[in-house]
Scaffold this active site. Structure first.
Site, PDB file in Angstrom:
ATOM      1  N   LEU A  22      11.061  -6.713   5.063  1.00  4.79           N
ATOM      2  CA  LEU A  22      11.342  -7.255   6.403  1.00  4.79           C
ATOM      3  C   LEU A  22      12.753  -7.803   6.557  1.00  4.79           C
ATOM      4  CD1 LEU A  22       7.916  -8.983   7.094  1.00  4.79           C
ATOM      5  CD2 LEU A  22       8.699  -6.702   7.732  1.00  4.79           C
ATOM      6  N   LYS A  23      13.597  -7.624   5.547  1.00  8.77           N
ATOM      7  CA  LYS A  23      14.966  -8.168   5.661  1.00  8.77           C
ATOM      8  C   LYS A  23      15.947  -7.024   5.889  1.00  8.77           C
ATOM      9  CE  LYS A  23      13.542 -12.325   4.572  1.00  8.77           C
ATOM     10  NZ  LYS A  23      13.477 -13.372   5.619  1.00  8.77           N
ATOM     11  N   SER A  70       0.845  -1.216   0.000  1.00  2.00           N
ATOM     12  CA  SER A  70       0.000   0.000   0.000  1.00  2.00           C
ATOM     13  C   SER A  70       0.871   1.254   0.000  1.00  2.00           C
ATOM     14  CB  SER A  70      -0.956   0.011   1.195  1.00  2.00           C
ATOM     15  OG  SER A  70      -0.259   0.191   2.408  1.00  2.00           O
ATOM     16  N   ASN A  71       2.058   1.180   0.618  1.00  5.35           N
ATOM     17  CA  ASN A  71       2.971   2.337   0.561  1.00  5.35           C
ATOM     18  C   ASN A  71       3.526   2.509  -0.850  1.00  5.35           C
ATOM     19  OD1 ASN A  71       3.551   3.840   3.151  1.00  5.35           O
ATOM     20  ND2 ASN A  71       3.550   1.743   3.861  1.00  5.35           N
ATOM     21  N   HIS A 121       8.760   3.236   9.210  1.00  9.66           N
ATOM     22  CA  HIS A 121       8.479   2.322  10.326  1.00  9.66           C
ATOM     23  C   HIS A 121       7.175   2.785  10.978  1.00  9.66           C
ATOM     24  CE1 HIS A 121       9.289  -0.525  13.525  1.00  9.66           C
ATOM     25  NE2 HIS A 121       8.985   0.427  14.391  1.00  9.66           N
TER      26      HIS A 121
HETATM   27  C1  GRF Z   1       3.685  -0.578   6.902  1.00 13.37           C
HETATM   28  O1  GRF Z   1       2.959  -0.612   8.100  1.00 13.37           O
HETATM   29  C2  GRF Z   1       5.056  -0.038   7.185  1.00 13.37           C
HETATM   30  O2  GRF Z   1       5.099   0.873   8.247  1.00 13.37           O
HETATM   31  C3  GRF Z   1       5.808  -1.251   7.585  1.00 13.37           C
HETATM   32  O3  GRF Z   1       5.278  -2.316   6.817  1.00 13.37           O
HETATM   33  C4  GRF Z   1       3.976  -1.962   6.392  1.00 13.37           C
HETATM   34  C5  GRF Z   1       3.974  -1.993   4.893  1.00 13.37           C
HETATM   35  O4  GRF Z   1       2.682  -2.026   4.466  1.00 13.37           O
HETATM   36  N1  GRF Z   1       7.220  -1.060   7.334  1.00 13.37           N
HETATM   37  P1  GRF Z   1       2.448  -2.058   2.864  1.00 13.37           P
HETATM   38  O5  GRF Z   1       3.054  -3.346   2.347  1.00 13.37           O
HETATM   39  O6  GRF Z   1       3.134  -0.846   2.310  1.00 13.37           O
HETATM   40  O7  GRF Z   1       0.958  -2.013   2.742  1.00 13.37           O
END
Ligand code: GRF
Length: 228
Positions: free
Chosen positions: A85-86, A8-9, A104
């Site tokens: 996550l790595k 989503s980001n 974060h």
């Molecule tokens: C978000 O909550 C971000 O803060 C964290 O992982 C999540 C990513 O979400 N690092 P998305 O995959 O961008 O929806």
């Protein structure tokens, strides 16, 4: 962009640079360590090059070589981690020092570090009785969540919040904050000190992109740049 999850980001950045000025920046490559990441589908839908770089069971230097070769091929100037996550191999952190950011979902340095990701973060915030939380965008170094903070956006932790409801409020602020910080970096306007954005989601004072750009000095400095 590096993403391990739904993306989503990633979508927020794609939409932001499609809507504002893609000559400043555009998402040129999406890399995931997981073949099933929703981020890869979003990239495909947006016509953006996307690839899987496996990490598990591989030497960091081997992963670094593969990532850096990809970044060179795609002429990558900025690396954005969003739900990746790595740990980033040291060789990549060194080559992209000052040009690699992470978002974060908590107000670092609180509730950060190894193992603090996803719902674990929001559960820890609620269990700690914190009254506010929110996204932090920071430069990436060799440790999890430790690089210089560029911007943060405190949002309230409400009585009765579940980790899920808090996560949704924080994610809304992430989607508004990350693209504008990336835009600032792309313009060479990295905040020299942590910028705190005010204004709460879902209220009349929820700052729009223009407010975040102003808080990051984009509108002011851009005008200066145009004047000079
Ligand atoms: C978000 O909550 C971000 O803060 C964290 O992982 C999540 C990513 O979400 N690092 P998305 O995959 O961008 O929806």
């Amino acid at each position: 962009m590096l993403a391990s999850g739904g993306g989503s980001n990633l979508q927020a950045l794609i939409d932001h640079f499609n809507a504002t000025d893609s000559t400043v920046a555009r998402v040129a490559l999406v890399v995931s360590d997981r073949a099933d990441a929703g981020a890869l589908e979003r990239a495909a839908r947006a016509g953006i090059a996307a690839t899987v770089v496996a990490v598990r069971g591989r030497e960091a230097d081997d992963v670094a070589r593969e990532l850096l070769a990809l970044f060179d091929t795609h002429r990558i100037g900025l690396v954005v981690l969003a739900g990746y996550l790595k740990l980033i191999p040291a060789a990549v952190v060194r080559r992209y020092a000052g040009r690699i950011v992470n978002v974060h979902p908590a107000l670092l340095p609180a509730f950060g570090g190894p193992g603090m990701y996803g719902m674990r973060v929001h559960r820890a915030v609620i269990e700690a009785g914190a009254t506010e939380s929110g996204p932090t965008v920071h430069l990436v170094d060799e440790e999890y969540d430790r690089g210089a903070v560029l911007a943060r956006w405190p949002v309230p932790v409400l009585p009765g919040d579940s980790p899920e409801s808090l996560a949704a409020r924080v994610l809304q602020a992430e989607h508004a904050l990350l693209p504008v910080v990336v835009e600032a970096l792309a313009l060479g306007l990295a905040p020299q000190r942590p910028i705190t954005i005010t204004g709460q989601p879902g209220t009349t004072d929820w700052p729009g992109v223009a407010d975040v750009r102003r808080a990051l000095g984009l509108t002011h400095r851009e005008q200066e740049q145009q004047r000079s």
